[in-house]
Design a protein around this motif. Structure first.
Motif, short mmCIF file in Angstrom:
data_model
loop_
_atom_site.label_atom_id
_atom_site.label_comp_id
_atom_site.label_asym_id
_atom_site.label_seq_id
_atom_site.Cartn_x
_atom_site.Cartn_y
_atom_site.Cartn_z
N ALA A 40 0.84 -1.21 0.00
CA ALA A 40 0.00 0.00 0.00
C ALA A 40 0.87 1.26 0.00
N LEU A 41 1.94 1.26 0.79
CA LEU A 41 2.78 2.46 0.82
C LEU A 41 3.48 2.65 -0.53
N THR A 42 3.97 1.56 -1.14
CA THR A 42 4.66 1.73 -2.43
C THR A 42 3.66 2.25 -3.48
N MET A 43 2.41 1.81 -3.41
CA MET A 43 1.43 2.32 -4.38
C MET A 43 1.14 3.80 -4.12
N ALA A 44 1.06 4.18 -2.85
CA ALA A 44 0.83 5.60 -2.54
C ALA A 44 2.01 6.45 -3.05
N ILE A 45 3.23 5.92 -2.89
CA ILE A 45 4.42 6.65 -3.38
C ILE A 45 4.38 6.70 -4.91
N PHE A 46 4.04 5.56 -5.51
CA PHE A 46 3.96 5.50 -6.99
C PHE A 46 2.99 6.56 -7.52
N LEU A 47 1.84 6.66 -6.88
CA LEU A 47 0.80 7.57 -7.39
C LEU A 47 1.07 9.03 -7.03
N ASN A 48 1.57 9.29 -5.83
CA ASN A 48 1.68 10.67 -5.37
C ASN A 48 3.11 11.21 -5.35
N GLY A 49 4.10 10.34 -5.56
CA GLY A 49 5.49 10.80 -5.62
C GLY A 49 6.04 11.17 -4.25
N MET A 50 7.32 11.53 -4.26
CA MET A 50 7.98 11.94 -3.01
C MET A 50 8.73 13.22 -3.28
N THR A 51 8.98 13.99 -2.23
CA THR A 51 9.86 15.16 -2.39
C THR A 51 11.30 14.63 -2.44
N LYS A 52 12.22 15.55 -2.85
CA LYS A 52 13.64 15.15 -2.89
C LYS A 52 14.09 14.67 -1.51
N GLU A 53 13.62 15.37 -0.48
CA GLU A 53 14.04 15.03 0.89
C GLU A 53 13.52 13.65 1.29
N GLU A 54 12.27 13.36 0.90
CA GLU A 54 11.72 12.04 1.24
C GLU A 54 12.48 10.92 0.52
N THR A 55 12.79 11.16 -0.78
CA THR A 55 13.51 10.11 -1.53
C THR A 55 14.86 9.85 -0.90
N ALA A 56 15.55 10.93 -0.49
CA ALA A 56 16.86 10.77 0.15
C ALA A 56 16.71 10.01 1.47
N ALA A 57 15.68 10.36 2.25
CA ALA A 57 15.49 9.69 3.55
C ALA A 57 15.16 8.21 3.34
N LEU A 58 14.35 7.91 2.32
CA LEU A 58 14.00 6.51 2.04
C LEU A 58 15.26 5.72 1.64
N THR A 59 16.09 6.33 0.79
CA THR A 59 17.32 5.67 0.34
C THR A 59 18.21 5.33 1.54
N LEU A 60 18.40 6.31 2.42
CA LEU A 60 19.31 6.09 3.56
C LEU A 60 18.72 5.07 4.54
N ALA A 61 17.41 5.13 4.73
CA ALA A 61 16.78 4.15 5.64
C ALA A 61 16.96 2.74 5.08
N MET A 62 16.81 2.60 3.76
CA MET A 62 16.97 1.27 3.16
C MET A 62 18.44 0.83 3.17
N ARG A 63 19.35 1.78 2.93
CA ARG A 63 20.79 1.45 3.03
C ARG A 63 21.10 0.93 4.43
#
Ligand code: URA
Length: 436
Positions: A40-63
């Motif tokens: 559900a979260l990936t679909m919400a991200i797919f449809l509504n996108g993320m800000t640059k800051e959110e994408t960076a935070a997601l990348t670091l959290a996954m790293r």
């Protein structure tokens, strides 16, 4: 915050904080968040996108969901390349030893084939004895002593990506720029790189078929990686035809070895390899100008230094010591090896590259199910390139099949997928754009 509240927030087009993203990814990793919530979260991200800051935070959290490597024992820059995937793309096999021969260290964590595209790991699995999942100790020792090691993703590196990717794959959320950025970079940043070059393929054999989307993805990756401290540049390269003269696992290994021996220099393959290597030498500070970088790389090729690195890597990871001297003594070979000719002579003017990638899957050189065993021998050699003249003597390709039936089917497919016309086509550039 409860996972469902984080999902609701993104569903309602609000930005998530770093804490919320960290909390969600922690839950994905420890299993307290269920697959339906991740979907559900990936679909919400797919449809509504993320800000640059959110994408960076997601990348670091996954790293940070797993082990993050560091390389204090190395006395040179730690660098790598990532390709967004194509057909006939064997550049990693040449780039890693070339960079190692020029003073860089390349701990390359590669993937298996995805969809119609081939995977570097599957190519190495065609070399008997080569271990794509060595112990940490052997991996680190090979990087230190040889300068490069190409292996598969271990369970401890960015485990959140592994889970999220598998869910995206089956719920239609693969093609999101934000999710692709976080997925690719979480793994690359976890490898402890100083520098990264991205080869973003664009065209009918790539995941990004429009230049606009390729530029968007390249810009997102370059921005997030640089902000995370890994110097990164992207090169958008053409994937409207197969890359090089061979497609298929063992055949691509043989083409890469021939390239390193100076026996085969397909122009586009050489140009893209040189461009990516040269950019890496520049951003890592190993060379000061494009001309010097090119000269160093050419020297590494001409003096056989890159070939020596490739041979040493194969041996260190369990492959035959004389693999590069006689690759066909070791690589599996198909039972039926015959050319296919065009129905009428003319110039190759276009090809359906994705279809060609899919035809390799038909010959069992790529997967339909995740745990399928591959036939490493099948594929194509002497593959034509756009602009080539083909006739009754010059084939479209040589087919490597296991049965007459497979050959007949592949021949019909290639005749359908490759367009031959009586007019010479305009040749397109193989380096399309660079993003820094
Ligand atoms: N490759 C990855 O590793 N992740 C993606 O999301 C797409 C391609």
């Amino acid at each position: 915050m409860l996972p469902q509240e984080i999902i609701r927030k993104k569903r309602d087009r609000q930005s998530l904080t770093s804490d919320e993203i960290n909390e969600f990814i922690r839950g994905v990793t420890d299993g307290s968040i269920v697959d339906a919530q991740t979907a559900a979260l990936t679909m919400a991200i797919f449809l509504n996108g993320m800000t640059k800051e959110e994408t960076a935070a997601l990348t670091l959290a996954m790293r940070d969901s797993g082990h993050v490597l560091s390389w204090p024992e190395l006395d040179g820059p730690v660098v790598d390349k990532h390709s967004s995937g194509g057909v006939g793309d064997k550049i990693s096999l040449m780039l890693a030893p070339l960079i190692a021969a020029c003073g860089g260290f390349v701990p390359m964590i590669s993937g298996r084939g995805l969809g119609h595209t081939g995977g570097t790991l599957d190519k190495f699995d065609s070399i008997p004895g080569y271990r794509t999942t060595p112990s940490d100790d052997i991996f680190r020792r090979t990087v230190k002593e040889v300068g490069c090691a190409i292996i598969g993703q271990t369970g401890s590196l960015a485990p959140a990506d592994k889970k999220i990717y598998a869910i995206r794959d089956v719920c239609g959320t693969v093609e999101s720029i934000d999710l692709i950025t976080a997925s690719i970079l979480s793994k690359k940043l976890a490898a402890g790189l100083n520098c990264l070059i991205m080869d973003l393929k664009c065209g009918n054999g790539a995941f990004m078929d429009s230049l606009e989307r390729a530029v968007e993805l390249a810009s997102s990756i370059v921005r997030v990686a640089n902000a995370a401290g890994t110097k990164t540049k992207a090169v958008i390269t053409d994937m409207n035809q197969v890359l090089g003269r061979s497609v298929g696992n063992a055949l691509e290994v043989a083409e890469a070895v021939a390239y390193l021996k100076g026996e085969n220099t397909d122009t586009r393959l050489h140009e893209i390899t040189m461009e990516l290597c040269s950019e890496l030498l520049l951003i890592s500070g190993l060379e000061a100008s494009p001309a010097k970088a090119r000269a160093k790389l050419q020297n590494a090729l001409d003096r056989g230094l890159a070939l020596e690195k490739f041979a040493a890597m194969v041996t260190a990871l369990g492959g035959p010591a004389d693999f590069c001297d006689q690759p066909w003594r070791y690589l599996p070979q198909a039972a039926v090896v015959r050319p296919v000719f065009a129905e009428t002579p003319g110039y190759v003017s276009a090809m359906d590259t994705r279809g060609i990638g899919l035809s390799i899957i038909e010959m069992k050189g790529g997967r339909v199910t995740p745990d399928q065993k591959l036939d490493y021998a099948t594929g194509y050699s002497q593959f034509c390139q756009i602009g080539d003249y083909v006739d009754a003597q010059t084939p479209l390709a040589v087919i490597h099949a296991q049965t007459e039936e497979q050959f007949t089917q592949a021949a019909a497919e290639l005749r359908r997928l490759i367009r031959v016309s009586d007019k010479q086509p305009l040749l397109s550039r193989c380096i399309i754009q660079k993003i820094a």
